[in-house]
Design a protein around this motif. Sequence first.
Motif, PDB file in Angstrom:
ATOM      1  N   THR A 120      16.489  -1.603   8.911  1.00 58.41           N
ATOM      2  CA  THR A 120      15.160  -0.998   8.873  1.00 58.41           C
ATOM      3  C   THR A 120      14.434  -1.238   7.554  1.00 58.41           C
ATOM      4  OG1 THR A 120      16.211   1.109   8.261  1.00 58.41           O
ATOM      5  CG2 THR A 120      15.645   0.785  10.586  1.00 58.41           C
ATOM      6  N   VAL A 121      15.155  -1.179   6.443  1.00 57.32           N
ATOM      7  CA  VAL A 121      14.493  -1.403   5.151  1.00 57.32           C
ATOM      8  C   VAL A 121      13.985  -2.841   5.042  1.00 57.32           C
ATOM      9  CG1 VAL A 121      14.843  -1.506   2.653  1.00 57.32           C
ATOM     10  CG2 VAL A 121      15.632   0.487   3.931  1.00 57.32           C
ATOM     11  N   PRO A 122      14.788  -3.869   5.333  1.00 62.42           N
ATOM     12  CA  PRO A 122      14.248  -5.231   5.296  1.00 62.42           C
ATOM     13  C   PRO A 122      13.078  -5.450   6.254  1.00 62.42           C
ATOM     14  CG  PRO A 122      16.627  -5.314   5.214  1.00 62.42           C
ATOM     15  CD  PRO A 122      16.260  -3.886   5.503  1.00 62.42           C
ATOM     16  N   VAL A 123      13.129  -4.857   7.441  1.00 66.49           N
ATOM     17  CA  VAL A 123      12.015  -4.997   8.384  1.00 66.49           C
ATOM     18  C   VAL A 123      10.757  -4.347   7.815  1.00 66.49           C
ATOM     19  CG1 VAL A 123      11.134  -4.218  10.624  1.00 66.49           C
ATOM     20  CG2 VAL A 123      13.402  -5.244  10.453  1.00 66.49           C
ATOM     21  N   ALA A 124      10.876  -3.134   7.298  1.00 63.72           N
ATOM     22  CA  ALA A 124       9.709  -2.430   6.772  1.00 63.72           C
ATOM     23  C   ALA A 124       9.108  -3.169   5.578  1.00 63.72           C
ATOM     24  CB  ALA A 124      10.096  -1.004   6.379  1.00 63.72           C
ATOM     25  N   LEU A 125       9.960  -3.701   4.713  1.00 62.47           N
ATOM     26  CA  LEU A 125       9.458  -4.453   3.558  1.00 62.47           C
ATOM     27  C   LEU A 125       8.686  -5.695   4.011  1.00 62.47           C
ATOM     28  CD1 LEU A 125      12.565  -4.304   1.191  1.00 62.47           C
ATOM     29  CD2 LEU A 125      10.353  -3.213   0.772  1.00 62.47           C
ATOM     30  N   ALA A 126       9.281  -6.453   4.928  1.00 60.69           N
ATOM     31  CA  ALA A 126       8.649  -7.703   5.361  1.00 60.69           C
ATOM     32  C   ALA A 126       7.372  -7.446   6.142  1.00 60.69           C
ATOM     33  CB  ALA A 126       9.632  -8.505   6.209  1.00 60.69           C
ATOM     34  N   ALA A 127       7.409  -6.472   7.046  1.00 57.32           N
ATOM     35  CA  ALA A 127       6.236  -6.208   7.885  1.00 57.32           C
ATOM     36  C   ALA A 127       5.098  -5.600   7.072  1.00 57.32           C
ATOM     37  CB  ALA A 127       6.614  -5.281   9.036  1.00 57.32           C
ATOM     38  N   ALA A 128       5.409  -4.725   6.135  1.00 55.98           N
ATOM     39  CA  ALA A 128       4.360  -4.118   5.311  1.00 55.98           C
ATOM     40  C   ALA A 128       3.763  -5.138   4.354  1.00 55.98           C
ATOM     41  CB  ALA A 128       4.919  -2.930   4.536  1.00 55.98           C
ATOM     42  N   GLU A 129       4.611  -6.017   3.799  1.00 55.24           N
ATOM     43  CA  GLU A 129       4.099  -7.064   2.916  1.00 55.24           C
ATOM     44  C   GLU A 129       3.177  -8.007   3.690  1.00 55.24           C
ATOM     45  OE1 GLU A 129       5.722 -10.434  -0.275  1.00 55.24           O
ATOM     46  OE2 GLU A 129       7.142  -9.431   1.068  1.00 55.24           O
ATOM     47  N   ARG A 130       3.594  -8.406   4.875  1.00 57.44           N
ATOM     48  CA  ARG A 130       2.781  -9.302   5.691  1.00 57.44           C
ATOM     49  C   ARG A 130       1.438  -8.681   6.038  1.00 57.44           C
ATOM     50  NH1 ARG A 130       4.792 -11.010  11.688  1.00 57.44           N
ATOM     51  NH2 ARG A 130       4.469  -8.763  12.005  1.00 57.44           N
ATOM     52  N   ALA A 131       1.456  -7.407   6.402  1.00 57.10           N
ATOM     53  CA  ALA A 131       0.236  -6.732   6.851  1.00 57.10           C
ATOM     54  C   ALA A 131      -0.605  -6.201   5.693  1.00 57.10           C
ATOM     55  CB  ALA A 131       0.597  -5.593   7.797  1.00 57.10           C
ATOM     56  N   GLY A 132      -0.074  -6.250   4.461  1.00 59.64           N
ATOM     57  CA  GLY A 132      -0.811  -5.716   3.328  1.00 59.64           C
ATOM     58  C   GLY A 132      -0.995  -4.213   3.381  1.00 59.64           C
ATOM     59  N   ARG A 133      -0.032  -3.507   3.976  1.00 54.97           N
ATOM     60  CA  ARG A 133      -0.153  -2.059   4.113  1.00 54.97           C
ATOM     61  C   ARG A 133       0.252  -1.352   2.823  1.00 54.97           C
ATOM     62  NH1 ARG A 133      -0.827  -0.053   9.106  1.00 54.97           N
ATOM     63  NH2 ARG A 133      -1.708   1.627   7.854  1.00 54.97           N
ATOM     64  N   ASP A 134      -0.248  -0.118   2.677  1.00 57.24           N
ATOM     65  CA  ASP A 134       0.036   0.638   1.465  1.00 57.24           C
ATOM     66  C   ASP A 134       1.378   1.363   1.566  1.00 57.24           C
ATOM     67  OD1 ASP A 134      -0.351   2.994   2.947  1.00 57.24           O
ATOM     68  OD2 ASP A 134      -2.433   3.209   2.285  1.00 57.24           O
ATOM     69  N   GLY A 135       1.741   2.015   0.468  1.00 53.86           N
ATOM     70  CA  GLY A 135       3.040   2.656   0.398  1.00 53.86           C
ATOM     71  C   GLY A 135       3.217   3.807   1.356  1.00 53.86           C
ATOM     72  N   THR A 136       2.140   4.544   1.629  1.00 58.51           N
ATOM     73  CA  THR A 136       2.243   5.648   2.584  1.00 58.51           C
ATOM     74  C   THR A 136       2.559   5.127   3.972  1.00 58.51           C
ATOM     75  OG1 THR A 136       0.772   7.113   1.344  1.00 58.51           O
ATOM     76  CG2 THR A 136       0.978   7.519   3.705  1.00 58.51           C
ATOM     77  N   ALA A 137       1.854   4.088   4.400  1.00 61.54           N
ATOM     78  CA  ALA A 137       2.109   3.501   5.718  1.00 61.54           C
ATOM     79  C   ALA A 137       3.531   2.955   5.807  1.00 61.54           C
ATOM     80  CB  ALA A 137       1.098   2.398   5.996  1.00 61.54           C
ATOM     81  N   PHE A 138       3.969   2.309   4.750  1.00 64.90           N
ATOM     82  CA  PHE A 138       5.336   1.788   4.699  1.00 64.90           C
ATOM     83  C   PHE A 138       6.356   2.903   4.860  1.00 64.90           C
ATOM     84  CE2 PHE A 138       8.954   1.454   1.759  1.00 64.90           C
ATOM     85  CZ  PHE A 138       9.649   0.393   2.296  1.00 64.90           C
ATOM     86  N   LEU A 139       6.196   3.982   4.112  1.00 68.40           N
ATOM     87  CA  LEU A 139       7.186   5.055   4.106  1.00 68.40           C
ATOM     88  C   LEU A 139       7.231   5.771   5.447  1.00 68.40           C
ATOM     89  CD1 LEU A 139       9.266   6.550   2.387  1.00 68.40           C
ATOM     90  CD2 LEU A 139       7.432   8.050   1.585  1.00 68.40           C
ATOM     91  N   GLU A 140       6.091   6.067   6.034  1.00 65.40           N
ATOM     92  CA  GLU A 140       6.122   6.775   7.305  1.00 65.40           C
ATOM     93  C   GLU A 140       6.677   5.884   8.415  1.00 65.40           C
ATOM     94  OE1 GLU A 140       2.211   8.265   7.939  1.00 65.40           O
ATOM     95  OE2 GLU A 140       1.356   6.334   8.528  1.00 65.40           O
TER      96      GLU A 140
END
Length: 467
Positions: A120-140
Amino acid sequence: MVDRVAERAVDYAGAIAEHLEGTGLRDMPEAAIARAKQRLIDSLGNVLAGVHATGNAAARAAFAGYGGRPEATAAGVEERLPAPHAALLNAMAMRSYDFEAVGAEAADASMVAAHISGTTVPVALAAAERAGRDGTAFLEALILGEDLASRLAVASGFHTASGGDNTGTVNVMGGAAIVGRLEGFTQRQYRDALGHALNQMAGTVQNLFDKADSFKLPQSLAARNAIVAADLAKCGFGGLDDALGAAFGFFRLFSPAPRPEALLEGLGRSFYADMIIKPWASCRAAHPALDAVLRLRSGHGLTPDDIERVEIHVTPTTKRGFTGQRFADDPRSEVDGLFSIPYNVAVGLIEGTVRPEHLDVAYMARPDVRELLERVELVDSLPPDEYQTAEAVVLTRDGRRLHQRVEDPLGDIYRNPLSDAAVRDKFRRNIEFAGREERVGDELIAAVERVEDLDDLTPITSLLAAR
């Protein structure tokens, strides 16, 4: 077997999709958020520590060789890669020393075997980086995906004796949920993504019996497959209506002892995840025995020269399992040490810990290690239900018989948690093992502590890139 009539009366995928669409950080208890940050710190250290483990350079060559859009960062790779490949390689690095968080958390504080954060952590890092999402979106998104994966593991009644490896099943759905949340999915898209995840599930514990480097594949392929599943749904590729409760859905195909109702218990109120942060780099099945001999070592000032013989009492299932096998005469990689109770016991008695540096092939061949291994015996004397328990008996050369029983090995958040200081010490030692500067650890911790305030994940992902 699952009650098919009761199963059809509940739209499991629909309930999950509604929850994923409508639940945010505002709904999550502070304790769940704090635990997620602690697991994230631990995970980042494990990713960096595992970059150069056996086989990982070959995997990087394969997946970097495919080319593609530069979307996300993979530790140990200079250029950014397509998000599915970056997630796969980071998940592989994290699993390499079996040092990542484990144990799907049930409502009664019991545990089902799982390795959730490693995907889950590698997926969230890669998907949030790709989408340019902020830290709140990443964490939730991370918390929601980990909660789903944990609930699926518990509701499936998974156990390793079934022969499957649920790092390649529940993690795909949890990861797909993360990507969907970061991409703003509709409920229909979540349904499709869960269906596409179901069609990509796989994994066998035979990898562990064979001590094969491919033991890392179910978890790492789950990271790639999760992003593929969500990307297909985002592009409008249709999927199953209810990939969970259908006649041939998840509960039928990948659940040794299904309890579908557990999936929805307390949904939106309780947020589950891995409940154990490991203090030692080895399979959790080895930790009760390792903890027992470490307590004896500390309490009695034991040295290897004091020891005549060591008996480790475990259940018959544990002795027959992949951690109970005789240690290899000619170990090939870290895997031999990770999944051997006798090896962990011997190293623990010598070093007072087991860390990545003790899983090198040259270390495994040390005469003092091999000699002490010959004095360690597994005994299958414990009742079958005590699979998380071990008893150590050390017979000393001066005639003492020392005994230690462990039912609460270190790391369990409910019974014997690692302190925050201990988690950070583990993290910093992993940073050092990875050959990174101390400032890298300082900056990663600072970024995680204020992750909700980050405009994007650059403060984290920039530090994972090859140096």
